[in-house]
Design a protein around this motif. Structure first.
Motif, mmCIF file in Angstrom:
data_model
loop_
_atom_site.group_PDB
_atom_site.id
_atom_site.type_symbol
_atom_site.label_atom_id
_atom_site.label_comp_id
_atom_site.label_asym_id
_atom_site.label_seq_id
_atom_site.Cartn_x
_atom_site.Cartn_y
_atom_site.Cartn_z
ATOM 1 N N GLU A 97 0.855 -1.183 0.000
ATOM 2 C CA GLU A 97 0.000 0.000 0.000
ATOM 3 C C GLU A 97 0.888 1.229 0.000
ATOM 4 O OE1 GLU A 97 -2.384 -0.419 3.448
ATOM 5 O OE2 GLU A 97 -3.379 -2.239 2.752
ATOM 6 N N VAL A 98 0.486 2.219 -0.761
ATOM 7 C CA VAL A 98 1.307 3.420 -0.888
ATOM 8 C C VAL A 98 0.546 4.634 -0.360
ATOM 9 C CG1 VAL A 98 2.559 4.901 -2.484
ATOM 10 C CG2 VAL A 98 2.394 2.451 -2.930
ATOM 11 N N ARG A 99 1.181 5.386 0.497
ATOM 12 C CA ARG A 99 0.558 6.611 1.018
ATOM 13 C C ARG A 99 0.720 7.729 -0.007
ATOM 14 N NH1 ARG A 99 3.548 7.440 6.564
ATOM 15 N NH2 ARG A 99 5.202 6.453 5.356
ATOM 16 N N SER A 100 -0.357 8.010 -0.697
ATOM 17 C CA SER A 100 -0.279 9.023 -1.745
ATOM 18 C C SER A 100 0.090 10.391 -1.176
ATOM 19 C CB SER A 100 -1.608 9.120 -2.502
ATOM 20 O OG SER A 100 -2.663 9.466 -1.619
ATOM 21 N N GLY A 101 -0.306 10.634 0.081
ATOM 22 C CA GLY A 101 -0.013 11.932 0.694
ATOM 23 C C GLY A 101 1.471 12.197 0.794
ATOM 24 N N LEU A 102 2.253 11.176 1.135
ATOM 25 C CA LEU A 102 3.690 11.337 1.267
ATOM 26 C C LEU A 102 4.346 11.516 -0.106
ATOM 27 C CD1 LEU A 102 5.991 11.479 3.231
ATOM 28 C CD2 LEU A 102 6.178 8.989 3.166
ATOM 29 N N TRP A 103 3.838 10.800 -1.102
ATOM 30 C CA TRP A 103 4.358 10.962 -2.463
ATOM 31 C C TRP A 103 4.120 12.400 -2.926
ATOM 32 C CZ3 TRP A 103 3.541 12.430 -7.420
ATOM 33 C CH2 TRP A 103 4.418 11.919 -8.403
ATOM 34 N N ASP A 104 2.923 12.890 -2.684
ATOM 35 C CA ASP A 104 2.584 14.259 -3.076
ATOM 36 C C ASP A 104 3.474 15.281 -2.378
ATOM 37 O OD1 ASP A 104 0.607 13.223 -4.663
ATOM 38 O OD2 ASP A 104 -1.018 13.603 -3.249
ATOM 39 N N LYS A 105 3.787 15.011 -1.112
ATOM 40 C CA LYS A 105 4.648 15.916 -0.340
ATOM 41 C C LYS A 105 6.024 16.009 -0.997
ATOM 42 C CE LYS A 105 6.941 16.181 4.192
ATOM 43 N NZ LYS A 105 8.286 15.735 3.754
ATOM 44 N N HIS A 106 6.605 14.857 -1.337
ATOM 45 C CA HIS A 106 7.928 14.857 -1.972
ATOM 46 C C HIS A 106 7.870 15.472 -3.369
ATOM 47 C CE1 HIS A 106 10.196 12.883 1.103
ATOM 48 N NE2 HIS A 106 9.450 11.794 1.088
ATOM 49 N N TYR A 107 6.769 15.248 -4.070
ATOM 50 C CA TYR A 107 6.631 15.818 -5.413
ATOM 51 C C TYR A 107 6.630 17.352 -5.330
ATOM 52 C CZ TYR A 107 4.682 16.980 -9.989
ATOM 53 O OH TYR A 107 4.486 17.521 -11.233
ATOM 54 N N LYS A 108 5.920 17.909 -4.350
ATOM 55 C CA LYS A 108 5.892 19.363 -4.176
ATOM 56 C C LYS A 108 7.285 19.887 -3.821
ATOM 57 C CE LYS A 108 1.025 19.608 -2.823
ATOM 58 N NZ LYS A 108 0.066 19.782 -1.703
ATOM 59 N N GLU A 109 8.015 19.101 -3.042
ATOM 60 C CA GLU A 109 9.393 19.485 -2.703
ATOM 61 C C GLU A 109 10.263 19.502 -3.958
ATOM 62 O OE1 GLU A 109 10.593 16.646 0.195
ATOM 63 O OE2 GLU A 109 9.505 17.599 1.840
ATOM 64 N N LEU A 110 10.008 18.559 -4.864
ATOM 65 C CA LEU A 110 10.775 18.506 -6.116
ATOM 66 C C LEU A 110 10.433 19.688 -7.017
ATOM 67 C CD1 LEU A 110 12.793 16.960 -7.857
ATOM 68 C CD2 LEU A 110 10.883 15.615 -8.773
ATOM 69 N N VAL A 111 9.154 20.046 -7.051
ATOM 70 C CA VAL A 111 8.723 21.221 -7.831
ATOM 71 C C VAL A 111 9.421 22.477 -7.289
ATOM 72 C CG1 VAL A 111 6.770 22.727 -8.397
ATOM 73 C CG2 VAL A 111 6.491 20.243 -8.514
ATOM 74 N N ALA A 112 9.470 22.593 -5.965
ATOM 75 C CA ALA A 112 10.133 23.738 -5.334
ATOM 76 C C ALA A 112 11.624 23.736 -5.644
ATOM 77 C CB ALA A 112 9.911 23.705 -3.825
ATOM 78 N N TYR A 113 12.234 22.537 -5.653
ATOM 79 C CA TYR A 113 13.653 22.417 -5.973
ATOM 80 C C TYR A 113 13.909 22.908 -7.389
ATOM 81 C CZ TYR A 113 18.283 20.396 -6.738
ATOM 82 O OH TYR A 113 19.615 20.236 -7.029
ATOM 83 N N LYS A 114 13.033 22.533 -8.312
ATOM 84 C CA LYS A 114 13.214 22.960 -9.704
ATOM 85 C C LYS A 114 13.071 24.477 -9.838
ATOM 86 C CE LYS A 114 11.833 22.467 -14.451
ATOM 87 N NZ LYS A 114 10.892 21.949 -15.453
ATOM 88 N N SER A 115 12.128 25.053 -9.106
ATOM 89 C CA SER A 115 11.943 26.505 -9.153
ATOM 90 C C SER A 115 13.188 27.234 -8.700
ATOM 91 C CB SER A 115 10.758 26.905 -8.264
ATOM 92 O OG SER A 115 9.559 26.350 -8.750
ATOM 93 N N GLN A 116 13.887 26.642 -7.721
ATOM 94 C CA GLN A 116 15.087 27.274 -7.172
ATOM 95 C C GLN A 116 16.335 27.012 -8.000
ATOM 96 O OE1 GLN A 116 15.779 26.305 -3.056
ATOM 97 N NE2 GLN A 116 17.768 27.301 -2.995
ATOM 98 N N HIS A 117 16.450 25.786 -8.553
ATOM 99 C CA HIS A 117 17.686 25.385 -9.227
ATOM 100 C C HIS A 117 17.567 25.274 -10.743
ATOM 101 C CE1 HIS A 117 19.687 24.445 -5.376
ATOM 102 N NE2 HIS A 117 18.499 24.013 -4.990
ATOM 103 N N GLY A 118 16.339 25.308 -11.255
ATOM 104 C CA GLY A 118 16.150 25.264 -12.706
ATOM 105 C C GLY A 118 16.136 23.873 -13.301
#
Length: 255
Positions: A97-118
């Motif tokens: 079973e996969v907790r979609s909430g945690l996946w979404d949390k990391h995905y948002k962190e990755l989006v933020a990383y891209k905004s900062q680092h390109g």
């Protein structure tokens, strides 16, 4: 070659799994109880708890603990030092079973990383700040590979599409080669040739990469050299290929 290597690896893992499952210990005792349950009921979809039957309740709790630990591993929160346990449970048909909430949390962190680092090239080994995100990114690449090969995993097409939407890099080595090739294209258009000098202060990494391509080209045509593996037997990710030779030839690269 990769398929053969995967087959050998899987064969070795199966042997290790069989041997490890014969060892005495609490984990193996529970596992064999789960095997017996499946033989009787045809599945291992146990409830979360079953308080009316103490022994069965212990087995239910144990199975859910395995799922919880697997989630932590999938999201890079823990390391997996006993991969044979995952293999054994998957052979029985466990449904992770996969907790979609945690996946979404990391995905948002990755989006933020891209905004900062390109880009989405989160460091996976060298950064303390992005350690958790780097581990998660590594798992997504592995899960994406399994998905491409038609193997069971935790990633689905919707998540793959979301990652593609922000320019996620599935194959780091291929991306890095292409990135350097693009630099060489720029050099060629500006200088009128693709012969980067050995000493090139403006972009020494590009010069080093060009030298590496020539060496890989020589190794590619040397029958005495295994261009698939290095001297330690590891797969050589930057090895020369026909496709890369053609791309370099197209811009007049001198070998």
């Amino acid at each position: 070659h990769l398929e053969k290597e995967e087959e050998c690896f899987q064969g070795a893992l199966n042997v290790i799994t069989e041997l490890e499952l014969q060892r005495p210990g609490s984990w193996n005792e529970h596992y064999h109880k789960l095997v017996a349950y499946k033989e009787e009921h045809g599945h291992i979809n146990l409830p979360t708890r079953h308080r009316d039957d103490k022994e069965f309740d212990h087995l239910c709790v144990w199975v859910n603990r395995q799922k919880s630990q697997y989630k932590q591993y999938q999201y890079g929160e823990t390391k997996n030092e006993r991969p044979w346990r995952i293999t054994a449970l998957e052979k029985l048909g466990i449904e992770w079973e996969v907790r979609s909430g945690l996946w979404d949390k990391h995905y948002k962190e990755l989006v933020a990383y891209k905004s900062q680092h390109g880009n989405c090239m989160v460091p996976t080994r060298t950064s303390k700040e992005y350690k958790d995100l780097g581990l998660w990114v590594t798992v997504q690449r592995e899960e994406g590979r399994k998905h491409m090969e038609g193997k069971k995993g935790t990633i689905n097409q919707e998540r793959i599409d979301l990652l593609n939407k922000i320019g996620f890099v599935w194959n780091v080595t291929k991306f890095q080669w292409q990135e350097m090739y693009e630099k060489l294209l720029t050099f060629s258009s500006e200088e009128g040739h693709a012969n980067v000098p050995p000493v090139y202060p403006h972009d020494q990494p590009l010069s080093n990469w060009v030298s590496r391509q020539r060496k890989e080209y020589r190794d590619y045509h040397d029958k005495n050299v295994d261009h698939e593996r290095d001297s330690l037997g590891r797969l050589r990710s930057m090895r020369m290929t026909e496709e890369r030779i053609e791309l370099l030839n197209n811009i007049g690269f001198e070998w």
